[in-house]
Scaffold this motif. Sequence first.
Motif, mmCIF file in Angstrom:
data_model
loop_
_atom_site.group_PDB
_atom_site.id
_atom_site.type_symbol
_atom_site.label_atom_id
_atom_site.label_comp_id
_atom_site.label_asym_id
_atom_site.label_seq_id
_atom_site.Cartn_x
_atom_site.Cartn_y
_atom_site.Cartn_z
ATOM 1 N N ILE A 132 43.965 -32.682 -7.245
ATOM 2 C CA ILE A 132 44.273 -34.018 -6.740
ATOM 3 C C ILE A 132 43.050 -34.939 -6.736
ATOM 4 C CG2 ILE A 132 43.844 -33.376 -4.324
ATOM 5 C CD1 ILE A 132 46.538 -35.821 -5.640
ATOM 6 N N TRP A 133 41.850 -34.359 -6.663
ATOM 7 C CA TRP A 133 40.635 -35.170 -6.523
ATOM 8 C C TRP A 133 40.251 -35.938 -7.781
ATOM 9 C CZ3 TRP A 133 38.809 -36.187 -1.853
ATOM 10 C CH2 TRP A 133 39.188 -35.336 -0.812
ATOM 11 N N VAL A 134 40.883 -35.650 -8.889
ATOM 12 C CA VAL A 134 40.545 -36.378 -10.125
ATOM 13 C C VAL A 134 41.679 -37.307 -10.549
ATOM 14 C CG1 VAL A 134 38.922 -34.649 -10.943
ATOM 15 C CG2 VAL A 134 41.328 -34.456 -11.573
ATOM 16 N N ALA A 135 42.555 -37.665 -9.620
ATOM 17 C CA ALA A 135 43.686 -38.540 -9.948
ATOM 18 C C ALA A 135 43.262 -39.868 -10.584
ATOM 19 C CB ALA A 135 44.531 -38.780 -8.700
ATOM 20 N N PRO A 136 42.203 -40.556 -10.090
ATOM 21 C CA PRO A 136 41.811 -41.824 -10.743
ATOM 22 C C PRO A 136 41.430 -41.640 -12.213
ATOM 23 C CG PRO A 136 40.772 -41.623 -8.584
ATOM 24 C CD PRO A 136 41.386 -40.291 -8.895
ATOM 25 N N ILE A 169 42.069 -25.706 -22.278
ATOM 26 C CA ILE A 169 42.582 -24.391 -22.670
ATOM 27 C C ILE A 169 41.471 -23.340 -22.639
ATOM 28 C CG2 ILE A 169 43.472 -23.076 -24.635
ATOM 29 C CD1 ILE A 169 45.091 -25.623 -25.373
ATOM 30 N N ILE A 170 40.321 -23.681 -23.222
ATOM 31 C CA ILE A 170 39.200 -22.729 -23.257
ATOM 32 C C ILE A 170 38.746 -22.374 -21.850
ATOM 33 C CG2 ILE A 170 36.770 -22.440 -23.918
ATOM 34 C CD1 ILE A 170 37.380 -24.172 -26.388
ATOM 35 N N LEU A 171 38.583 -23.391 -20.993
ATOM 36 C CA LEU A 171 38.137 -23.141 -19.621
ATOM 37 C C LEU A 171 39.178 -22.352 -18.834
ATOM 38 C CD1 LEU A 171 36.457 -26.550 -18.668
ATOM 39 C CD2 LEU A 171 35.354 -24.395 -19.324
ATOM 40 N N CYS A 172 40.442 -22.624 -19.106
ATOM 41 C CA CYS A 172 41.508 -21.863 -18.429
ATOM 42 C C CYS A 172 41.392 -20.378 -18.748
ATOM 43 C CB CYS A 172 42.876 -22.407 -18.848
ATOM 44 S SG CYS A 172 44.273 -21.542 -18.089
ATOM 45 N N LEU A 188 40.821 -25.726 -11.859
ATOM 46 C CA LEU A 188 39.448 -26.152 -12.116
ATOM 47 C C LEU A 188 39.252 -26.521 -13.581
ATOM 48 C CD1 LEU A 188 36.647 -26.590 -10.956
ATOM 49 C CD2 LEU A 188 36.122 -24.187 -11.432
ATOM 50 N N ALA A 189 39.871 -25.786 -14.478
ATOM 51 C CA ALA A 189 39.782 -26.110 -15.904
ATOM 52 C C ALA A 189 40.339 -27.505 -16.173
ATOM 53 C CB ALA A 189 40.545 -25.070 -16.719
ATOM 54 N N THR A 190 41.462 -27.814 -15.543
ATOM 55 C CA THR A 190 42.062 -29.137 -15.710
ATOM 56 C C THR A 190 41.171 -30.224 -15.139
ATOM 57 O OG1 THR A 190 44.269 -28.140 -15.561
ATOM 58 C CG2 THR A 190 44.123 -30.517 -15.250
ATOM 59 N N VAL A 191 40.562 -29.969 -13.999
ATOM 60 C CA VAL A 191 39.682 -30.947 -13.357
ATOM 61 C C VAL A 191 38.519 -31.320 -14.273
ATOM 62 C CG1 VAL A 191 37.951 -31.195 -11.531
ATOM 63 C CG2 VAL A 191 40.258 -30.429 -10.965
ATOM 64 N N VAL A 192 37.861 -30.330 -14.848
ATOM 65 C CA VAL A 192 36.713 -30.600 -15.728
ATOM 66 C C VAL A 192 37.147 -31.458 -16.913
ATOM 67 C CG1 VAL A 192 34.982 -29.566 -17.237
ATOM 68 C CG2 VAL A 192 35.523 -28.493 -15.037
#
Length: 433
Positions: A132-136, A169-172, A188-192
């Motif tokens: 949620i913290w990267v919504a913007p 995908i790689i980070l996941c 976390l992978a999505t956030v990055v």
Amino acid sequence: MITWKTYILIAIPLILSTITTPILGVVDTMVIGHLLNPAFIGGVAISVTIFNTLYWLFGFLRVSTTGMVAQAFGRDNSHDQKLAFWRPLLLAVVMGFIFIILQQVILMVATIIMKADATVWLYAKQYFSIRIWVAPFALAMYVIIGWLIGAKQVRATLLLQLYMNILNIILCIVFVIICHMEIRGVALATVVAEITAPLIGLYLLKSQQLLTGWQKLRAEVFDRQVVQTMLRLNSDFFIRTACLLTAFTLFTSIGSSMSVDILAANTILFQLHFVFAYFFDGLANASSIYIGNAVGSNNKKLYEQTIRISFWWSFGLAIVLSALFYFLGPVILASFTNIEAIYQLTLQYQMWLVLFPLVGFWALMLSGIFSGATMIAPIRNSHIWSLISYLLALVICLPLWGNDGLWFAFILFTFGRSLFLAIYQPRLKKLFI
């Protein structure tokens, strides 16, 4: 002028760029699906549904931006091209911060709407509390991609989408398989990826001179009348997306109320449904560009050529996708999970997904065409009527057929989107003098 060749040369990189988004969900599901716990798949399904609901409600940030930019390029107006970027970008950032502020409220409402096993919700909340913290950043990415598509910056669109989703995908895989972070690793992978991709996108836009001359643009960006017009236009798309997400959320919620295994099987099939849909979305983006140019330059011949070519390319793609999944479905589904019970359930409901491209291809294509013309009201109306049909089908078919009834209602909803929107198609000709 548009030809079969020029259309598909624009469409292919757009397909490649859009298809990376559902493939990301597919990989997440595959990775989680091999951890021998159906609750992991369910947790991902519910948390992704929450974010889809939040972000897709503001999907007009991409779609309307594409249409406005395409029309501005049709008029060869660089000033309007800048305004078509700044207005939705500011709205995207503001809404992203509102989501962060209201995160506990959002989670509470989601818990009420979607009934699921306590363990499933435990994993869903872990994912939500990180992403949620990267919504913007996520919403800003919609505007950046929308502008690049409308400007026919196809290569930049492709590279940016590929970067974001391949990195994800790689980070996941690294975080989940190697670091054993489970649901937290997926989030976390999505956030990055969602932080870095829009930053790179802004860097790419520097060459378009969009990030200069802010002082001259500021008064027009905040012009009340123009902003109200933009919001009124986008409110129709907001309602359309709300209908779409209501159908998706009900699908997930009803499946989760049946059993954890049904939820897991439906999640796998639904991820593949998104892959099919995004294939057509790539074609629709190409159609949106040409329709926007046709409206901006008042070129009726270009409009008619785009309609004809769009139909036959999307119809051919529907035949290919349905045939491939009919024959290769068992092999594809086996790659998602090594839990035998869930695999057998996916096979049981496979044929519903075979039908999806055949009944839905024209709805997805027409959405791109109407969006390019910035005629969103017909899209809104078609989704309202389709949702009503979906709800009636659920009431009748769920008690009779269970999960088959759920899938039948969803396929009917998809067919309704094609049927009801096609009724409005003749109105497009009135745009040309």
